[in-house]
Design a protein around this motif. Structure first.
Motif, PDB file in Angstrom:
ATOM      1  N   GLY B 201      40.978  32.724  42.813  1.00  0.00           N
ATOM      2  CA  GLY B 201      41.897  33.497  43.664  1.00  0.00           C
ATOM      3  C   GLY B 201      43.272  33.696  43.040  1.00  0.00           C
ATOM      4  N   ASN B 204      44.989  37.931  39.468  1.00  0.00           N
ATOM      5  CA  ASN B 204      45.317  39.185  40.141  1.00  0.00           C
ATOM      6  C   ASN B 204      44.843  40.383  39.307  1.00  0.00           C
ATOM      7  N   ILE B 205      43.729  40.139  38.596  1.00  0.00           N
ATOM      8  CA  ILE B 205      42.972  41.188  37.908  1.00  0.00           C
ATOM      9  C   ILE B 205      43.835  42.188  37.156  1.00  0.00           C
ATOM     10  N   THR B 206      44.864  41.702  36.479  1.00  0.00           N
ATOM     11  CA  THR B 206      45.705  42.617  35.703  1.00  0.00           C
ATOM     12  C   THR B 206      45.124  42.874  34.311  1.00  0.00           C
ATOM     13  N   GLU B 229      33.862  39.290  44.362  1.00  0.00           N
ATOM     14  CA  GLU B 229      33.034  39.879  45.424  1.00  0.00           C
ATOM     15  C   GLU B 229      32.039  38.848  45.955  1.00  0.00           C
ATOM     16  N   VAL B 232      33.778  36.658  48.296  1.00  0.00           N
ATOM     17  CA  VAL B 232      33.962  37.318  49.591  1.00  0.00           C
ATOM     18  C   VAL B 232      32.684  37.166  50.418  1.00  0.00           C
TER      19      VAL B 232
ATOM     20  N   TYR C 106      40.456  47.329  43.258  1.00  0.00           N
ATOM     21  CA  TYR C 106      40.654  46.445  42.102  1.00  0.00           C
ATOM     22  C   TYR C 106      41.448  47.128  40.989  1.00  0.00           C
ATOM     23  N   ARG C 109      45.190  47.553  42.207  1.00  0.00           N
ATOM     24  CA  ARG C 109      45.851  46.246  42.228  1.00  0.00           C
ATOM     25  C   ARG C 109      46.445  45.954  40.856  1.00  0.00           C
ATOM     26  N   LYS C 110      45.602  46.138  39.823  1.00  0.00           N
ATOM     27  CA  LYS C 110      46.106  45.948  38.464  1.00  0.00           C
ATOM     28  C   LYS C 110      47.338  46.814  38.236  1.00  0.00           C
ATOM     29  N   TYR C 113      50.389  45.684  40.546  1.00  0.00           N
ATOM     30  CA  TYR C 113      50.889  44.342  40.206  1.00  0.00           C
ATOM     31  C   TYR C 113      51.696  44.418  38.906  1.00  0.00           C
ATOM     32  N   GLU C 135      46.260  35.609  44.513  1.00  0.00           N
ATOM     33  CA  GLU C 135      45.735  36.153  45.755  1.00  0.00           C
ATOM     34  C   GLU C 135      45.141  35.032  46.598  1.00  0.00           C
ATOM     35  N   ASN C 144      40.858  40.485  49.772  1.00  0.00           N
ATOM     36  CA  ASN C 144      39.426  40.216  49.857  1.00  0.00           C
ATOM     37  C   ASN C 144      38.724  41.106  50.883  1.00  0.00           C
ATOM     38  N   HIS C 146      38.658  44.248  50.796  1.00  0.00           N
ATOM     39  CA  HIS C 146      38.444  45.565  50.173  1.00  0.00           C
ATOM     40  C   HIS C 146      37.183  46.237  50.666  1.00  0.00           C
ATOM     41  N   ARG C 147      36.108  45.455  50.879  1.00  0.00           N
ATOM     42  CA  ARG C 147      34.833  46.086  51.255  1.00  0.00           C
ATOM     43  C   ARG C 147      34.907  46.797  52.597  1.00  0.00           C
ATOM     44  N   HIS C 200      34.227  48.877  42.485  1.00  0.00           N
ATOM     45  CA  HIS C 200      33.618  47.583  42.163  1.00  0.00           C
ATOM     46  C   HIS C 200      32.839  46.996  43.342  1.00  0.00           C
ATOM     47  N   THR C 201      33.342  47.234  44.558  1.00  0.00           N
ATOM     48  CA  THR C 201      32.635  46.737  45.739  1.00  0.00           C
ATOM     49  C   THR C 201      31.303  47.456  45.907  1.00  0.00           C
ATOM     50  N   ARG C 203      29.549  48.700  43.511  1.00  0.00           N
ATOM     51  CA  ARG C 203      28.681  48.160  42.465  1.00  0.00           C
ATOM     52  C   ARG C 203      28.098  46.811  42.896  1.00  0.00           C
ATOM     53  N   ASN C 230      31.504  53.075  37.079  1.00  0.00           N
ATOM     54  CA  ASN C 230      32.525  52.039  37.203  1.00  0.00           C
ATOM     55  C   ASN C 230      33.439  51.964  35.972  1.00  0.00           C
ATOM     56  N   PRO C 234      39.160  53.714  36.839  1.00  0.00           N
ATOM     57  CA  PRO C 234      40.606  54.025  36.775  1.00  0.00           C
ATOM     58  C   PRO C 234      40.868  55.527  36.683  1.00  0.00           C
TER      59      PRO C 234
END
Lengths: 261, 253, 265
Positions: B201, B204-206, B229, B232, C106, C109-110, C113, C135, C144, C146-147, C200-201, C203, C230, C234
């Motif tokens: 967690g 932050n997927i940067t 995922e 989740v 996802y 977010r990148k 951030y 997170e 979390n 997102h879905r 991504h969700t 997928r 996927n 971006p």
């Protein structure tokens, strides 16, 4: 095919290639079942450092199976050894001598550069003990290696003992000289061509030489090489081969005996 | 076509250190590791640098070149401008030992914390079977050479020393993903552990891990995000959770 | 001192020694996203010029409040035009869904951030924050979810596709006509589908969560296709954002009378 870091596309432009040493077929002589070094109690060797495993040429991928099989044997052999072995007594004088030897390169100044000696040794073995060998070149190599050995006694090193590659190399040099000299002297003794060893002056494979290993030993000054007969192929293995196949490699006498019983 | 190359090499230890200017000869086709070796052989005999295979497969010569985490053996000198000074420093996320060498034991400690592969108890040696499509999935993660460039560049630990105790890092998220996607692995709670013990967690997927990977493993897209995922599924999705109570759903353990 | 300036690390005073233009990418991201946010906020509150028969702006579809102009509400008007005496634009009832989908995406977010929070601004560039928890706690733990936004996003994709189909009419409601507006709405819907399907969700849901691909050949196939998309997530994220903005700009100009919606036939 593309070689990314060099950005050369070999389908379009020429690529420079050259031979390198990527494996040493020889190594420490060991008992096959325990991987215990012959003549040095408590030393066990497996993998590239051990000799005798791959004959005259290692096939691709075989060092992995070598590691798995003989690594296990070495581990078990060592475990068995320590059960009965006692600590080897070491004299204070020997410890002091070792410590002095380690400290010595730092006490000299203006001596030889370990990197330069290393490069020179590489040059000698690459040019004279390389892929195609001749008696004259090997003789020259042996003389030059002896010269480097003399100079290596006068290596001086800068800096401290912490993670100092120049300092490490000063001691690695001793081992490299040992390997280079053993290889060159074994190569000059073996007057035939076989596997990774090609003599321009003796281009043929000679079955008599298959029955012999060269064992190198070091007296602190120089390497001496002696011939040691190879154990004969056991009969159960001998019988697995087509005899005409074996005739390519064995003498008529060996074929007539039909393997060791 | 040798030329004079200007370099700045960081020299020092845990207590002190500085960038030192050197000029060294560079030949056509050489990589940064080659010129570092030339500096070592001719000017700085005690310059500490880790290296091994010179072919981008052992992961030893990880360092930062002009501020970017890279393998020195896979970085062409020619990829920099003729007049450009090349600056090399040790990895900046790990404790420095000397010069370009760092202590990467953090990574080995984290490796030991990852629960290993657990096949079904009744699976005998030689009986394990996997289909090619399932093998291919983890094959990508198996390309990892453990150079730890991803661990070094990840800001979670690079910029926050205190996070090291609770964060395993990208290299170990691909390990966890590989095992969680393994058809024969039956260990329960891998996902919960990833989130609660290994700090998934925190990510932050940067994507810096993916950017620096010399093996081009798509760490973020194929391991970290799929693991997020999956977390989740078990922790933050009441419907999925309910589904597992009603009927067994594959993969959600 | 923390991070790269921690006591055990190599003593280097620079935050980064990168010599390339590492700040350019986050700067562009910041500029484009902030422009979109400003434009979208302005349009969400503007509450006019969102409908020009048969075109409806994606910012106002579905139009669900009593203030919606005639013809724009295809699914009734369950909301009032004001609550507690405050007038509320119909866009505000629905924008949370596409906004939430993109905020929790996802890829975005990148992007934000890095560009907005500078955590980190670029790889191997020290971030300015002294504390970091990722997170793991509120509010970012909500990422979390997102879905859920993905599911709602799919509903919006259906609605906006329906809007595009309705655009195959002329201003009088006769079918079989194609205008520039038709193409604009169609393109917008297509890009939104590409953005959603490459997610991504998506997928994960279609096949990623499986342990055995071999036991689920159909889902494996779907997963493989989505994996190809996927890779370009971006790209789809950006061009679909432009697509939505452009669709709205087009409808706004037609509705305000600035542009004429040209009919090919």
């Amino acid at each position: 095919m593309e070689f990314l870091p060099t950005q050369i596309d070999i389908t379009k432009e020429p690529m420079e290639v050259g031979p390198t040493c990527h494996y040493v077929m020889g190594g420490v002589e060991v008992e096959p079942d325990t991987a215990a070094a012959v003549g040095v109690p408590g030393l066990f060797a497996a993998g590239e450092v051990a000799g005798g495993m791959h004959g005259s040429n290692r096939l691709g991928g075989n060092s992995l199976s070598d590691l798995l099989v003989f690594g296990r044997r070495a581990g078990m052999g060592a475990a068995e050894y320590v059960k009965s072995a006692k600590a080897v007594p070491v004299s204070d004088a020997a410890i002091k001598a070792a410590a002095e030897r380690i400290q010595a390169p730092f006490t000299r100044s203006g001596g030889e550069n370990s990197y330069s000696l290393h490069a020179e040794l590489q040059e000698i073995t690459h040019n004279l003990v390389g892929i195609i060998r001749t008696g004259a070149e090997l003789k020259e190599a042996i003389e030059k290696i002896a010269e480097i050995r003399k100079r290596s006694a006068n290596v001086s090193v800068a800096g401290g003992r912490k993670f100092n590659p120049g300092f490490h190399l000063a001691f690695d040099l001793d081992n490299m000289l040992l390997v280079a000299e053993s290889t060159a002297k074994s190569a000059i003794s073996r007057e035939e061509s076989r596997g990774g060893h090609t003599r321009d002056d003796f281009p043929q494979l000679d079955s008599k030489w298959r029955q012999v290993n060269h064992i190198a030993s070091f007296d602190g000054k120089e390497v001496t090489v002696r011939k040691q007969p190879l154990p004969a192929l056991p009969k159960e293995l001998f019988d697995l081969f087509d005899v005409h196949e074996l005739e390519k490699y064995m003498t008529a006498d060996e074929i007539a005996k039909g393997g060791a019983r | 076509m040798a030329r004079k190359l200007k370099m700045r090499i960081w020299r020092g230890d845990a207590d002190t250190g500085a960038l030192q200017d050197v000029t060294v000869e560079a030949n056509e086709g050489e990589v940064v590791l080659d010129v570092i070796h030339r500096v070592q052989a001719t000017q700085m005999g005690d310059l500490a640098v880790r290296w091994n295979c010179k072919a981008g497969k052992c992961g030893s010569c990880s360092m930062e070149i002009n501020g970017k985490p890279r393998l020195a053996c896979m970085t062409q000198v020619a990829s920099y401008g003729d007049e450009e000074t090349i600056t090399v420093t040790p990895l900046r996320a790990f404790p420095v030992i000397k010069d370009l060498v760092t202590d990467v034991s953090f990574n080995y400690k984290k490796a030991m914390e990852i629960p290993s592969y657990e096949p079904p108890a009744n699976l005998k040696p030689g009986e394990a079977r996997m289909q090619q499509v399932d093998v291919e999935r983890s094959q990508e993660f198996r390309k990892c050479i453990e150079c730890f460039l991803c661990q070094n560049t990840c800001h979670v630990v690079r910029d926050h020393e205190e996070n090291k105790k609770s964060f395993a890092g990208p290299r170990f998220f691909i390990r966890i993903a590989e095992l969680d996607m393994h058809p024969l692995d039956i260990l329960k709670n891998r996902k919960q552990k990833a989130q609660e013990e290994h700090g998934l967690g925190m990510c932050n997927i940067t994507k810096c891990c993916t950017e620096v990977c010399p093996e081009h493993i798509r760490i973020t897209d194929n391991a970290i995000i799929p693991m997020k995922e999956r977390v989740v599924d078990v922790k933050y999705d009441p419907l999925r959770w309910l589904g597992t109570k009603i009927r067994k759903r594959e993969g959600i353990v | 001192m923390s991070g790269v300036f921690s006591p055990t690390r190599a003593k280097i005073k620079e935050r980064t020694l990168r010599t390339d233009k590492w700040w350019l990418q986050p700067a562009i991201t910041f500029g484009v996203l902030i422009s979109f946010v400003i434009y979208a906020t302005f349009r969400a509150f503007e509450n006019k010029y969102y409908f020009a028969e048969p075109l409806v702006s994606p910012f106002y579809s579905p139009c669900l409040s009593t203030s919606c102009v005639e013809g724009a509400s295809l699914f009734g008007q369950p909301f009032n035009n004001q609550y507690f005496g405050i007038g509320i634009s119909p866009a505000l009832f629905i924008l949370i869904f596409p906004l939430g989908f993109r905020m929790t995406c996802y890829y975005y977010r990148k992007a934000y951030y890095r560009a907005f929070w500078m955590s980190p601004p670029a790889c191997a560039v020290a971030e300015p924050h002294t504390k970091y928890t990722g997170e793991t706690r509120a509010p970012l733990i909500l990422q979390n979810g997102h879905r859920w936004f993905f599911y709602f996003g799919l509903i919006f994709n259906v609605l906006l596709t329906y809007d595009a189909i309705l655009a195959f009419r002329d201003a009088e409601g006769h079918w079989g006509h194609v205008s520039v507006g038709t193409l604009v709405l169609l393109l917008n819907a297509t890009l939104l589908w590409l953005y959603s399907m490459s997610c991504h969700t998506c997928r994960h849901t279609l096949g990623g969560r499986l342990k055995h691909f071999s036991k689920h050949p159909v889902r494996y196939k779907l997963w493989s296709w989505v994996s190809v998309l996927n890779h370009k997530h971006p790209t789809f994220a950006w061009i679909s954002l432009f697509g939505v903005a452009f669709a709205d700009i087009y409808v706004r100009n037609v509705a305000s009378g600035a542009w004429t919606n040209f009919y090919f036939f």
